[in-house]
Design an enzyme around this catalytic site. Structure first.
Site, PDB file in Angstrom:
ATOM      1  N   SER A  66    -131.225  10.243 -94.861  1.00 52.33           N
ATOM      2  CA  SER A  66    -131.511  11.276 -93.892  1.00 52.33           C
ATOM      3  C   SER A  66    -130.303  11.724 -93.073  1.00 52.33           C
ATOM      4  CB  SER A  66    -132.591  10.774 -92.929  1.00 52.33           C
ATOM      5  OG  SER A  66    -132.080   9.697 -92.161  1.00 52.33           O
ATOM      6  N   SER A 109    -130.267   5.589 -95.483  1.00 52.24           N
ATOM      7  CA  SER A 109    -129.898   6.884 -94.916  1.00 52.24           C
ATOM      8  C   SER A 109    -128.441   7.038 -94.497  1.00 52.24           C
ATOM      9  CB  SER A 109    -130.786   7.202 -93.713  1.00 52.24           C
ATOM     10  OG  SER A 109    -132.073   7.526 -94.153  1.00 52.24           O
ATOM     11  N   LYS A 169    -125.332  11.942 -85.088  1.00 52.92           N
ATOM     12  CA  LYS A 169    -126.611  12.304 -85.715  1.00 52.92           C
ATOM     13  C   LYS A 169    -127.576  12.714 -84.612  1.00 52.92           C
ATOM     14  CE  LYS A 169    -130.049  10.524 -89.033  1.00 52.92           C
ATOM     15  NZ  LYS A 169    -130.436   9.385 -89.913  1.00 52.92           N
TER      16      LYS A 169
END
Ligand SMILES: [Mg+2]
Ligand SMILES: [Zn+2]
Lengths: 95, 489, 481
Positions: free
Chosen positions: B151, B175, B76
């Site tokens: 997210s 997330s 990420k």
């Protein structure tokens, strides 16, 4: 709960965020809605409850007082927008 | 290749069926082929990936390879990666080359896992749809008109479309679990303090926790075990041994007490999601588990308190982005205040600004007690609910999200409706517990994936993975992949 | 109208740790800009603070020394504001749960009375970096070497009522932190600086007047001047019918005036909240016991002990305990030579004036404790007189002799300064002088006893100062009578 456009402006200043004039109204509506949601907390009686700042019931760990770092100025300043003579430059600071 | 588990990949690499360079190139090719429309990567690090693969091949040849050596992965884009752009999907960090590695990255590098690239996300991890990215929305591979969740949507999609075998994510209010659920993969958020936060760009420090996405619980176990553990650089990292998470995967779950919180099955839950979750529970009964009705009575307060605590912490955490030492600086500032205001105003997206202002207001003079302090007290109520529940049950189950993946743009004009999507996930971030999402089937209505949420007590990741793995031994939902990206391979 | 002044001080003392409060960067002063600022000090994205044990220990030492309870679960909070020398956009400080709670410090007033000043609290916090205003094409340069250096902010009650009291208090705290070895005491380098909250009110009025905060004053002299000038300014405003505005003001030593710093005022809603990256600091009994064990003897206790153990006057005891180094120096000489009073005289007299003249600290004295011990031993055993001793001291100061106890002996030997104690030799000198000054002998014998001093002077002169003065007196009296 509602936040006026003037309140939005003062919060935006406190947070140092420029907001386009035409968006102020939208932010004021959104923030009012968010605080409307937030105020559902008022339904709870929490007078006797200890606030919980942290998910862990733990205590701070301490580090030995040892210098572990070496100078990496070149690398660490390479992302800076503006530098001179090993300093970060910003518009004049007035005291 | 894309149907192989990490264990199988590892075995093949060691047997010389293919090299890490070949495997890594295979995934790089898939990214090149498919990611144009999915947009799951912000930066593809081909050079680093192949260099890492080459080093892994040398280790394999030398016989010094570990279980994960040579298996590529994605991170990420909020984990700092030394020498590689780390943008947090923000214009603010569009040119930011991190000068150091996050501890998680350091550990996975040390394990010999080449980095394919940095995945897309909601800007600064704020969002539940991955539409809040400066680099564009991420598309759900099951239906390109739908969101992948957020997210960590980029990481979820990279794994769901088999562009990476595994990928890191972070979970502040859901997330990892929500995008895993919406894209049909497995994802686990560990207990707060299990995985180091050092080098993970902070959204809300007391809630953020790094975790992992994979196609199965057993893949997640291998990587999570490696990325976990005490880190002296993170004061909130816990000094506690990490168990061998793969070793207990096959333990029997006969007699397992599963708690079903009635608050997770009430109004607002889409019936087609409820159906999938109920079927999964039935499966667990067949495996010998015992179902216990429980209550988490303060669940309805999770969203209001979360939307004070998270923005409050974020408003402070994001103050460092001021255009002085790194990051975006506006053109020709007339003075210092102008530099701050415009650099931040132009560098941050709308949702980020919204949350910074929410948090700033909640902490400001005269409001602290009514908002922040109250939210922290409610946080304790929510945490105590879980404590009580775990006196009676081993794990808690329920839906991850009230509905399946929604359409792109559907909720972008209404932040509140987006916030409500996290109703079942964020209470356990407030408590600091571990939770995961396991693929449990598809909605009858729209054929989109549905995840089952499994919530564990503190530091019970191994138990969760065991519970998920047992389910994956008798079901094959986790093996289903979006055919547009996996057909014929 | 008669006015009354109310003063409270906030002192920032840099703690003498090796590394920073939350990072492993060096705290050394005066290095090239930004060479001692690591990723944590620069607030790079993703970094986290880890607390330095030593800073906690030093803060606890201070708390124990001022009789304050130590906060058992003290907590770090974030103080949020934007400033280019504050990389995080917040200062990690302590707010409602400081490490040091209410304590006190006694000061001595000019009339000799003791006044107790309350110390509201002391808390740990990070220092900021430095803004350099030299011209960089109209811009300001930022050096973050100091960013993250540990500070102890010591906040007093508004218990002081004059600039003199404020300075006395500041000096006492300055003395204490150096005694404890937790601060280097260097005001010029900014290691010890002070903010003064000043207000005035009509004498007898209960409620406080509006205060102004004078920022960052780093000399005792300037604190006194700044407060006095501010008192005058406030009284003038009120007497002219105006009202004092609550604000932050900067003292300008060149113009000897204070001026408003409204730019720092415009948004001081600091939005304190507990720092989520740090957990509460647990102060255990074991920890406190260990701190107590290393706590040095404090100035007040040392003062009492010096008076009792060495039979010193309170003036001497006060001078000798004003710094830990002076006290240690004195005590090591006094013990080694067994002559505490003589030692006290030499340390407060000859040594002090030499140090003053050359602007040296006692730790840098060219005459070290061993050398002075050797010298005082020779005075005590009458090898040399006090007067000759000054000559020897001067030679030692100039670098003659060795750096040990034998130094004085070497100088006495090489310069032939040994005292004449042979009464035969002294009598011979007296006889000669009496023979040459018969007139004066007559005068003395006829009752003009003042002439006695003349004879002493002559004998000493003839012996080049080496004759033992006591013997000279005794023998003169005998011969003249
Ligand atoms: Mg202060
Ligand atoms: Zn301070």
């Amino acid at each position: 709960m509602s936040l006026s456009p003037d309140e939005v402006k003062s919060i935006a200043f406190l947070a140092r965020l420029s907001i386009q004039e035409e968006n102020i109204e939208q932010y004021s509506q959104d923030l009012s809605n968010i605080f409307g949601l937030v105020e559902q907390m008022n339904a709870a009686n929490v007078d006797q409850i200890e606030p919980m700042a942290h998910p862990q019931d733990a205590m701070q760990r301490l580090r030995d007082d040892v210098v572990t770092e070496e100078n990496q100025r070149e690398k660490l300043m390479s992302n800076a927008p503006l530098t001179e003579a090993g300093l970060f430059l910003v518009p004049k600071v007035l005291d | 290749m894309i149907t192989k588990s990490l264990t199988e990949l590892s075995t093949s690499l060691k047997a010389g069926d293919f090299s890490s360079v070949e495997l890594t190139q295979f995934y790089l090719d898939r990214i090149a082929k498919y990611d144009g429309e999915l947009n799951s990567f912000i930066t593809v690090t081909e050079e680093q990936a192949l260099a890492g693969a080459k080093a892994a091949d040398e280790q394999i040849a030398a016989g010094t390879a570990g279980a994960l050596t040579g298996i590529p992965m994605a991170h990420k884009d909020l984990f700092c990666t030394d020498g590689v752009r780390t943008s947090c999907a923000s214009k603010m960090l569009g040119n930011f080359i991190a000068p150091y590695n996050a501890t998680v990255v350091e550990k996975l590098n040390a394990a010999g896992m080449p980095m394919l690239g940095k995945t897309n996300m909601d800007e600064f991890a704020m969002g539940s749809s991955n539409e809040n990215s400066y680099y564009g929305a991420v598309k759900n591979p099951w239906d390109l008109e739908r969101v992948p969740g957020g997210s960590s949507g980029g990481s979820a999609v990279a794994v769901a479309a088999r562009l990476a075998p595994v990928a890191t994510g972070t979970d502040t209010g859901g997330s990892i679990r929500q995008p895993a659920s919406l894209t049909g993969i497995t994802g686990i958020k560990p207990t707060y303090g299990r995985v180091s936060r050092f080098g993970m760009i902070a959204y809300a420090s007391s809630l953020d926790q790094g975790g992992i996405f994979g196609t199965s619980a057993s893949d997640c176990a291998m990587v999570l075990e490696t990325m976990s553990g005490f880190d002296p650089k993170d004061s909130t990292s816990v000094e506690r041994d990490v168990p061998n998470m793969s070793a207990s995967l096959n333990d029997s779950i006969k007699g397992l007490k599963i708690g079903l919180p009635k608050e997770f099955f009430g109004e607002g839950l889409d019936s087609s999601v409820a159906e999938v979750v109920n079927d999964a529970i039935e499966e667990y009964k067949k495996l010998g588990a015992e179902i216990v009705e429980i209550s988490l009575p303060n669940t309805h307060l999770a969203i209001p308190s979360y939307y004070v605590i998270a923005p409050a912490e974020a408003s402070s955490n994001l103050s460092r982005f001021d255009g002085v030492r790194y990051g975006y600086r506006c053109e020709a500032p007339v003075d210092l205040t102008d530099m701050y205001m415009r650099s931040r105003g132009e560098g941050f997206g709308t949702e980020v600004k919204r949350r910074i202002m929410t948090g700033t207001y909640a902490l400001s003079a005269g409001y602290y007690d009514a908002y922040y302090l109250k939210a922290q007290k409610i946080r304790r109520l929510i945490s105590d609910d879980f404590k009580k529940a775990f006196e009676k049950v081993d794990v808690i189950m329920g839906p991850v999200a009230p509905e399946t993946a929604f359409k792109l743009g559907e909720k972008t004009d209404d932040p509140i409706s987006m916030y409500l999507a996290d109703i079942y996930t964020l209470s356990l971030n407030l408590a600091g517990l571990t939770g995961m999402s396991v693929p449990a089937g598809f909605s009858k209505n729209n054929k989109m994936p549905v995840g089952l949420q499994i919530i564990g007590n503190y530091f019970e990741e191994a138990k969760l993975l065991n519970v998920a793995h047992q389910y994956q031994q008798v079901t094959d939902w986790h093996k289903q992949a979006p055919s547009a990206y996996t057909g014929g391979e | 109208m008669e006015w009354e002044t109310v003063i409270g001080l906030e002192i920032h003392a840099q703690l003498s740790t090796n590394s920073k409060l939350f990072s492993g960067s060096s705290t050394e002063y005066g290095q090239e800009p930004n060479t001692q600022a690591n990723i944590v000090d620069l607030a790079m994205p993703g970094v986290l603070p880890v607390l330095n044990t030593e800073a906690v220990r030093m803060a606890a030492m201070f708390g124990l020394a001022i009789g304050a309870p130590i906060g058992r679960g003290n907590v770090f909070a974030r103080k949020n504001y934007f400033y280019p020398d504050l990389p995080q956009g917040y200062q990690i400080s302590q707010f409602d749960k400081p490490i040091v709670e209410l304590g006190h410090m006694d000061i001595t007033l000019e009339n000799g009375e003791t006044k107790r000043i309350g110390v509201t609290r002391a808390h740990l916090e990070q220092d900021a970096g430095k803004s350099l205003h030299e011209d960089f094409a109209g811009m300001t340069g930022i050096d973050l070497n100091r960013s993250g250096t540990p500070l102890l902010e010591i906040v007093s009650e508004p218990d002081m009522s004059s600039a003199k009291e404020a300075v006395a208090y500041m000096k006492k705290i300055h003395e204490l932190v150096q005694y404890l070895g937790i601060n280097d005491g260097n005001l010029a380098e900014g290691s010890f600086r002070c903010d003064a909250n000043v207000s005035v009110r009509p004498k007898g009025q209960k409620e406080l007047g509006t205060r102004a905060e004078l920022k960052n004053i780093n000399s005792f002299k300037f604190v006194e001047r700044a407060i006095n000038i501010e008192i005058e300014r406030q009284i003038d405003i009120i007497e002219d019918g105006g009202a004092v505005v609550q604000e932050t003001r900067l003292y300008d030593p060149d113009k000897n005036e204070t001026r408003s710093m409204r730019s720092k005022e415009e948004a001081n809603d600091y939005r304190y909240f507990p720092c989520p990256d740090l957990l509460p600091i647990e102060i255990t009994d074991e920890f406190l016991t260990a701190v107590k064990a290393i706590l040095p003897e404090l100035p007040a206790a040392k003062f009492e002990r010096f008076m009792n153990e060495y039979d010193l006057s309170d003036y001497d005891a006060g001078v000798l305990t004003a710094s830990r180094e002076t006290a240690d120096y004195f005590e090591s000489v006094a013990k080694a030579c067994g002559e505490p009073k003589l030692t006290a005289n030499w340390v407060t007299g000859e040594l002090s004036s030499h140090l003053n003249n050359d602007s040296l600290e006692i730790t840098d004295s060219p005459v070290n404790a061993e050398m002075l011990t050797g010298l005082i031993k020779r005075i005590a055993d009458k090898t040399i007189s006090g007067k000759i001793a000054k000559e020897v001291f001067q030679a030692l100061w100039a670098g003659e002799g060795s750096k040990d106890e034998s130094a004085a002996d070497k100088v006495i030997e090489s310069k032939g300064l040994k005292q004449i104690t042979d009464s035969g030799a002294i009598e011979a000198l007296i006889d000669e002088i009496m023979a040459n000054n018969e007139g004066q002998v007559e005068q003395y014998r006829s009752g003009k006893e003042k002439v006695f001093g003349f004879f002493v002077g002559q004998v000493m002169k003839a012996s080049q100062g080496k004759a033992n003065p006591a013997q000279v007196n005794e023998l003169l009296k005998k011969k003249l009578s």
